[in-house]
Design a protein around this motif. Sequence first.
Motif, PDB file in Angstrom:
ATOM      1  N   UNK A   1       0.822  -1.192   0.000  1.00  0.00           N
ATOM      2  CA  UNK A   1       0.000   0.000   0.000  1.00  0.00           C
ATOM      3  C   UNK A   1       0.865   1.254   0.000  1.00  0.00           C
ATOM      4  N   UNK A   2       1.943   1.206   0.756  1.00  0.00           N
ATOM      5  CA  UNK A   2       2.848   2.346   0.845  1.00  0.00           C
ATOM      6  C   UNK A   2       3.395   2.716  -0.540  1.00  0.00           C
ATOM      7  N   UNK A   3       3.775   1.696  -1.315  1.00  0.00           N
ATOM      8  CA  UNK A   3       4.334   1.945  -2.645  1.00  0.00           C
ATOM      9  C   UNK A   3       3.278   2.508  -3.594  1.00  0.00           C
ATOM     10  N   UNK A   4       2.067   2.059  -3.436  1.00  0.00           N
ATOM     11  CA  UNK A   4       0.978   2.558  -4.277  1.00  0.00           C
ATOM     12  C   UNK A   4       0.720   4.038  -3.991  1.00  0.00           C
ATOM     13  N   UNK A   5       0.659   4.408  -2.737  1.00  0.00           N
ATOM     14  CA  UNK A   5       0.455   5.816  -2.383  1.00  0.00           C
ATOM     15  C   UNK A   5       1.654   6.663  -2.805  1.00  0.00           C
ATOM     16  N   UNK A   6       2.848   6.121  -2.675  1.00  0.00           N
ATOM     17  CA  UNK A   6       4.043   6.843  -3.110  1.00  0.00           C
ATOM     18  C   UNK A   6       4.035   7.033  -4.627  1.00  0.00           C
ATOM     19  N   UNK A   7       3.600   6.017  -5.357  1.00  0.00           N
ATOM     20  CA  UNK A   7       3.484   6.103  -6.820  1.00  0.00           C
ATOM     21  C   UNK A   7       2.521   7.226  -7.208  1.00  0.00           C
ATOM     22  N   UNK A   8       1.364   7.270  -6.568  1.00  0.00           N
ATOM     23  CA  UNK A   8       0.368   8.309  -6.865  1.00  0.00           C
ATOM     24  C   UNK A   8       0.938   9.686  -6.528  1.00  0.00           C
ATOM     25  N   UNK A   9       1.621   9.790  -5.408  1.00  0.00           N
ATOM     26  CA  UNK A   9       2.226  11.055  -4.987  1.00  0.00           C
ATOM     27  C   UNK A   9       3.224  11.553  -6.034  1.00  0.00           C
ATOM     28  N   UNK A  10       4.128  10.696  -6.457  1.00  0.00           N
ATOM     29  CA  UNK A  10       5.138  11.090  -7.435  1.00  0.00           C
ATOM     30  C   UNK A  10       4.517  11.403  -8.793  1.00  0.00           C
ATOM     31  N   UNK A  11       3.558  10.597  -9.195  1.00  0.00           N
ATOM     32  CA  UNK A  11       2.875  10.834 -10.464  1.00  0.00           C
ATOM     33  C   UNK A  11       2.148  12.173 -10.437  1.00  0.00           C
ATOM     34  N   UNK A  12       1.541  12.490  -9.320  1.00  0.00           N
ATOM     35  CA  UNK A  12       0.835  13.762  -9.167  1.00  0.00           C
ATOM     36  C   UNK A  12       1.804  14.938  -9.287  1.00  0.00           C
ATOM     37  N   UNK A  13       2.959  14.840  -8.649  1.00  0.00           N
ATOM     38  CA  UNK A  13       3.943  15.927  -8.715  1.00  0.00           C
ATOM     39  C   UNK A  13       4.497  16.111 -10.130  1.00  0.00           C
ATOM     40  N   UNK A  14       4.865  15.016 -10.769  1.00  0.00           N
ATOM     41  CA  UNK A  14       5.393  15.110 -12.129  1.00  0.00           C
ATOM     42  C   UNK A  14       4.315  15.633 -13.069  1.00  0.00           C
ATOM     43  N   UNK A  15       3.101  15.112 -12.922  1.00  0.00           N
ATOM     44  CA  UNK A  15       2.000  15.555 -13.774  1.00  0.00           C
ATOM     45  C   UNK A  15       1.703  17.034 -13.570  1.00  0.00           C
ATOM     46  N   UNK A  52      -0.410  20.407  -2.895  1.00  0.00           N
ATOM     47  CA  UNK A  52      -1.123  20.178  -1.637  1.00  0.00           C
ATOM     48  C   UNK A  52      -1.701  18.775  -1.561  1.00  0.00           C
ATOM     49  N   UNK A  53      -2.224  18.286  -2.686  1.00  0.00           N
ATOM     50  CA  UNK A  53      -2.759  16.914  -2.712  1.00  0.00           C
ATOM     51  C   UNK A  53      -1.636  15.897  -2.484  1.00  0.00           C
ATOM     52  N   UNK A  54      -0.463  16.203  -2.975  1.00  0.00           N
ATOM     53  CA  UNK A  54       0.681  15.311  -2.727  1.00  0.00           C
ATOM     54  C   UNK A  54       1.037  15.288  -1.244  1.00  0.00           C
ATOM     55  N   UNK A  55       0.934  16.435  -0.583  1.00  0.00           N
ATOM     56  CA  UNK A  55       1.210  16.470   0.855  1.00  0.00           C
ATOM     57  C   UNK A  55       0.159  15.690   1.647  1.00  0.00           C
ATOM     58  N   UNK A  56      -1.082  15.685   1.171  1.00  0.00           N
ATOM     59  CA  UNK A  56      -2.118  14.865   1.821  1.00  0.00           C
ATOM     60  C   UNK A  56      -1.730  13.392   1.719  1.00  0.00           C
ATOM     61  N   UNK A  57      -1.264  12.984   0.535  1.00  0.00           N
ATOM     62  CA  UNK A  57      -0.825  11.596   0.378  1.00  0.00           C
ATOM     63  C   UNK A  57       0.393  11.297   1.251  1.00  0.00           C
ATOM     64  N   UNK A  58       1.287  12.245   1.350  1.00  0.00           N
ATOM     65  CA  UNK A  58       2.453  12.076   2.211  1.00  0.00           C
ATOM     66  C   UNK A  58       2.022  11.902   3.669  1.00  0.00           C
ATOM     67  N   UNK A  59       1.039  12.680   4.079  1.00  0.00           N
ATOM     68  CA  UNK A  59       0.490  12.549   5.429  1.00  0.00           C
ATOM     69  C   UNK A  59      -0.093  11.147   5.623  1.00  0.00           C
ATOM     70  N   UNK A  60      -0.865  10.681   4.637  1.00  0.00           N
ATOM     71  CA  UNK A  60      -1.444   9.340   4.737  1.00  0.00           C
ATOM     72  C   UNK A  60      -0.355   8.279   4.831  1.00  0.00           C
ATOM     73  N   UNK A  61       0.703   8.458   4.082  1.00  0.00           N
ATOM     74  CA  UNK A  61       1.791   7.484   4.093  1.00  0.00           C
ATOM     75  C   UNK A  61       2.410   7.302   5.471  1.00  0.00           C
ATOM     76  N   UNK A  62       2.580   8.408   6.179  1.00  0.00           N
ATOM     77  CA  UNK A  62       3.340   8.337   7.428  1.00  0.00           C
ATOM     78  C   UNK A  62       2.515   8.459   8.697  1.00  0.00           C
ATOM     79  N   UNK A  63       1.256   8.871   8.586  1.00  0.00           N
ATOM     80  CA  UNK A  63       0.485   9.086   9.803  1.00  0.00           C
ATOM     81  C   UNK A  63      -0.729   8.182   9.961  1.00  0.00           C
ATOM     82  N   UNK A  64      -1.056   7.420   8.953  1.00  0.00           N
ATOM     83  CA  UNK A  64      -2.151   6.467   9.115  1.00  0.00           C
ATOM     84  C   UNK A  64      -1.652   5.250   9.883  1.00  0.00           C
TER      85      UNK A  64
END
Length: 104
Positions: A1-15, A52-64
């Motif tokens: 799950x962590x890798x999936x959220x990280x993938x979305x985060x990176x894809x969002x930033x590059x996009x 900002x959406x990437x930071x939400x994903x980052x929060x989910x990665x480390x605080x859930x």
Amino acid sequence: MRYLLLYILLLNLVDAFVTMYGLHFQYISESNPLMHTLYLTDPWLFLLLKVGLSFVLLFLLFHLKTDKRSSRVLLLVSVFAAVSYSCVFLMHGYWLLEVAGGLV
């Protein structure tokens, strides 16, 4: 799950940056009405929301908590988001290569 959220985060930033580039040079247009309005209002507002959406994903990665991160609902939503976002990113990339590639 962590890798999936990280993938979305990176894809969002590059996009975000690829889309900004394409919109700035008018190679592409934004189909999402919310993002289109934000970009027309102020491109920095557009970028702020995307980052900002990437930071939400980052929060989910480390605080859930671990049990929440392994939730079936979160997994399904994340897989749907990753697949959808990958398609959008590939479209943006293809359009930019077609249009910008012909100009370079």
